[in-house]
Motif scaffolding. Structure first.
Motif, mmCIF file in Angstrom:
data_model
loop_
_atom_site.group_PDB
_atom_site.id
_atom_site.type_symbol
_atom_site.label_atom_id
_atom_site.label_comp_id
_atom_site.label_asym_id
_atom_site.label_seq_id
_atom_site.Cartn_x
_atom_site.Cartn_y
_atom_site.Cartn_z
ATOM 1 N N UNK A 102 0.394 -1.456 -0.263
ATOM 2 C CA UNK A 102 -0.634 0.137 0.178
ATOM 3 C C UNK A 102 0.741 1.067 -0.641
ATOM 4 N N UNK A 103 0.594 2.675 -0.389
ATOM 5 C CA UNK A 103 1.199 3.846 -0.606
ATOM 6 C C UNK A 103 0.802 3.938 0.977
ATOM 7 N N UNK A 104 2.443 4.606 1.410
ATOM 8 C CA UNK A 104 2.117 5.397 3.330
ATOM 9 C C UNK A 104 4.223 6.216 2.353
ATOM 10 N N UNK A 105 4.217 6.768 2.597
ATOM 11 C CA UNK A 105 5.224 8.071 2.723
ATOM 12 C C UNK A 105 6.120 8.134 1.303
ATOM 13 N N UNK A 106 6.712 7.488 1.016
ATOM 14 C CA UNK A 106 7.064 7.773 -0.231
ATOM 15 C C UNK A 106 6.986 7.034 -1.172
ATOM 16 N N UNK A 107 6.562 6.027 -0.753
ATOM 17 C CA UNK A 107 6.518 5.133 -1.687
ATOM 18 C C UNK A 107 5.590 3.631 -1.680
ATOM 19 N N UNK A 119 -2.880 -0.948 12.411
ATOM 20 C CA UNK A 119 -3.162 0.245 12.958
ATOM 21 C C UNK A 119 -2.196 1.337 12.050
ATOM 22 N N UNK A 120 -3.477 2.159 11.019
ATOM 23 C CA UNK A 120 -2.720 3.074 10.288
ATOM 24 C C UNK A 120 -2.937 4.721 11.065
ATOM 25 N N UNK A 121 -1.805 5.818 11.272
ATOM 26 C CA UNK A 121 -1.368 6.450 12.224
ATOM 27 C C UNK A 121 -2.461 7.324 11.027
ATOM 28 N N UNK A 122 -3.287 8.894 11.812
ATOM 29 C CA UNK A 122 -3.484 9.479 10.164
ATOM 30 C C UNK A 122 -3.066 10.930 9.576
ATOM 31 N N UNK A 123 -1.080 10.092 9.600
ATOM 32 C CA UNK A 123 0.365 10.453 8.744
ATOM 33 C C UNK A 123 -0.040 9.141 7.870
ATOM 34 N N UNK A 124 0.162 8.269 7.688
ATOM 35 C CA UNK A 124 -0.561 7.424 7.121
ATOM 36 C C UNK A 124 0.412 6.109 7.420
ATOM 37 N N UNK A 125 1.292 6.471 8.743
ATOM 38 C CA UNK A 125 2.441 5.497 9.108
ATOM 39 C C UNK A 125 1.788 4.440 9.527
ATOM 40 N N UNK A 126 1.742 3.072 9.438
ATOM 41 C CA UNK A 126 1.054 1.916 10.365
ATOM 42 C C UNK A 126 2.249 1.523 10.555
ATOM 43 N N UNK A 127 1.792 0.670 12.086
ATOM 44 C CA UNK A 127 1.861 0.517 13.315
ATOM 45 C C UNK A 127 1.493 -0.758 13.754
ATOM 46 N N UNK A 128 2.127 -1.474 15.168
ATOM 47 C CA UNK A 128 1.356 -2.990 14.764
ATOM 48 C C UNK A 128 1.223 -3.936 14.500
ATOM 49 N N UNK A 140 10.146 -3.082 9.563
ATOM 50 C CA UNK A 140 11.271 -2.536 8.624
ATOM 51 C C UNK A 140 11.333 -1.765 7.422
ATOM 52 N N UNK A 141 10.859 -2.832 7.065
ATOM 53 C CA UNK A 141 10.206 -2.206 5.199
ATOM 54 C C UNK A 141 9.599 -1.186 5.277
ATOM 55 N N UNK A 142 8.776 -1.270 6.296
ATOM 56 C CA UNK A 142 7.458 -0.091 6.895
ATOM 57 C C UNK A 142 8.661 1.557 6.673
ATOM 58 N N UNK A 143 9.389 1.208 7.831
ATOM 59 C CA UNK A 143 9.784 2.557 8.793
ATOM 60 C C UNK A 143 10.755 2.994 7.320
ATOM 61 N N UNK A 144 11.115 2.160 6.561
ATOM 62 C CA UNK A 144 11.640 2.604 5.749
ATOM 63 C C UNK A 144 11.560 3.644 4.830
ATOM 64 N N UNK A 145 10.852 3.260 4.455
ATOM 65 C CA UNK A 145 9.827 4.159 3.703
ATOM 66 C C UNK A 145 8.658 4.965 4.303
ATOM 67 N N UNK A 146 8.646 5.304 5.654
ATOM 68 C CA UNK A 146 7.221 5.801 5.701
ATOM 69 C C UNK A 146 7.324 6.889 7.210
ATOM 70 N N UNK A 147 8.268 6.486 7.511
ATOM 71 C CA UNK A 147 9.281 7.107 8.840
ATOM 72 C C UNK A 147 9.355 7.984 8.636
ATOM 73 N N UNK A 148 9.357 9.706 8.349
ATOM 74 C CA UNK A 148 9.814 10.821 8.688
ATOM 75 C C UNK A 148 9.213 11.611 9.489
ATOM 76 N N UNK A 149 9.438 12.256 10.788
ATOM 77 C CA UNK A 149 8.709 13.145 11.612
ATOM 78 C C UNK A 149 9.173 14.584 10.999
ATOM 79 N N UNK A 150 9.681 14.724 9.744
ATOM 80 C CA UNK A 150 10.189 15.721 9.334
ATOM 81 C C UNK A 150 8.900 16.819 8.244
ATOM 82 N N UNK A 151 8.151 16.060 7.623
ATOM 83 C CA UNK A 151 7.561 16.161 6.532
ATOM 84 C C UNK A 151 5.904 16.916 7.244
#
Length: 269
Positions: A102-107, A119-128, A140-151
């Motif tokens: 699924x689309x999330x973050x940059x990819x 669990x999908x956060x408001x930013x689109x990041x998936x956790x849980x 690991x694969x999710x955080x590599x593309x969708x975890x960026x607190x600067x955006x």
């Protein structure tokens, strides 16, 4: 005459004979009732009551019920994690099956009803994620593309739920704040957006920490493709997999792919 004879007969009996007979009949009825009850009552009713005698119970205790259901006692960060798979199969040599990217973050990132992120956060990041090798790899694969607190401000809230606690997280949070405020220049994410995950290698895994090299392909300037290896480390903290940042300035490190073997896995595999 008849009356006198009756009186003579009564004189041969004690005065308490009538009440005693009634009491005896009542006693026999009580004894019979007690005997019948004991014969018909289940054995559980006769459990020993002595403090020294072991108590028995037909119903399992709460602790026994939890022990019979693997994973039911896990203290998860998110309620949905209780529904994830408890399969402990290794992913070191065989990739987990993921149908949805699924689309999330940059990819695009993996999403699975079995392994997370549920669990999908408001930013689109998936956790849980599942507390397993597959769950750690998915995180690991999710955080590599969708975890960026600067955006954005919504993404800034992902620091606590997606990054392991420590001084590196504190410094990364400060850096993200400076980028959001325009004081420091950040990455526009164009390089990440052009990559495609094609595989991974698992460096190590325990119930508390895991390390992966994620292999991505991306177009090069000469029209061909090149490969990069991204180092992604995660730790199990507060009931979920979180990114263990490389430093106080970088979430992960990357290097040119050196030809090491990897397990094929990705949205096009």
């Amino acid at each position: 005459m008849d009356t006198n004879n009756n009186n003579d007969t009564n004189k041969g009996r004690p005065r308490w004979f009538g009440p005693a007979l009634i009491a005896l009949v009542l006693l026999l009825v009580a004894v019979a009732g007690w005997t019948i009850r004991n014969l018909t009552t289940p054995d559980e009713a006769q459990a020993p009551t002595s403090p020294d005698a072991p108590a028995t119970s037909a119903a399992p205790t709460q602790g026994a019920a939890e022990a019979a259901a693997p994973g039911s006692g896990e203290d998860f960060a998110w309620d949905c994690q209780a529904q994830l798979s408890t399969d402990t199969s290794s992913v070191a040599d065989e990739a987990p099956e993921v149908l949805d990217w699924v689309a999330a973050g940059y990819n695009v990132v993996p999403s699975s009803d079995e392994f997370g992120g549920c669990e999908r956060r408001d930013s689109g990041l998936r956790v849980g994620y599942a507390h397993s090798e597959a769950g750690a790899l998915m995180a690991a694969a999710t955080y590599a593309m969708a975890l960026d607190p600067s955006v954005s401000e919504e993404a800034a809230k992902n620091v606590e739920v997606g990054i392991a606690e420590g001084p590196n997280r504190d410094r990364l949070e400060e850096k993200a704040q400076r980028i959001r405020d325009g004081v420091e220049e950040g990455d526009d994410g164009s390089a990440s957006a052009s990559t495609t995950l094609i595989g991974y290698s698992q460096d190590h895994y325990t119930d508390e920490a895991a390390s992966y090299q994620l292999i991505y392909s991306l177009p090069s300037d000469n029209g061909l493709t090149t490969k990069v290896a991204v180092q992604a480390d995660v730790v199990w903290e507060d009931g979920d997999w979180k990114l263990d940042p490389a430093s106080g300035t970088e979430l992960m490190t990357s290097d040119q792919y050196q030809g090491q073997s990897y397990v094929e896995w990705g949205p096009k595999s």
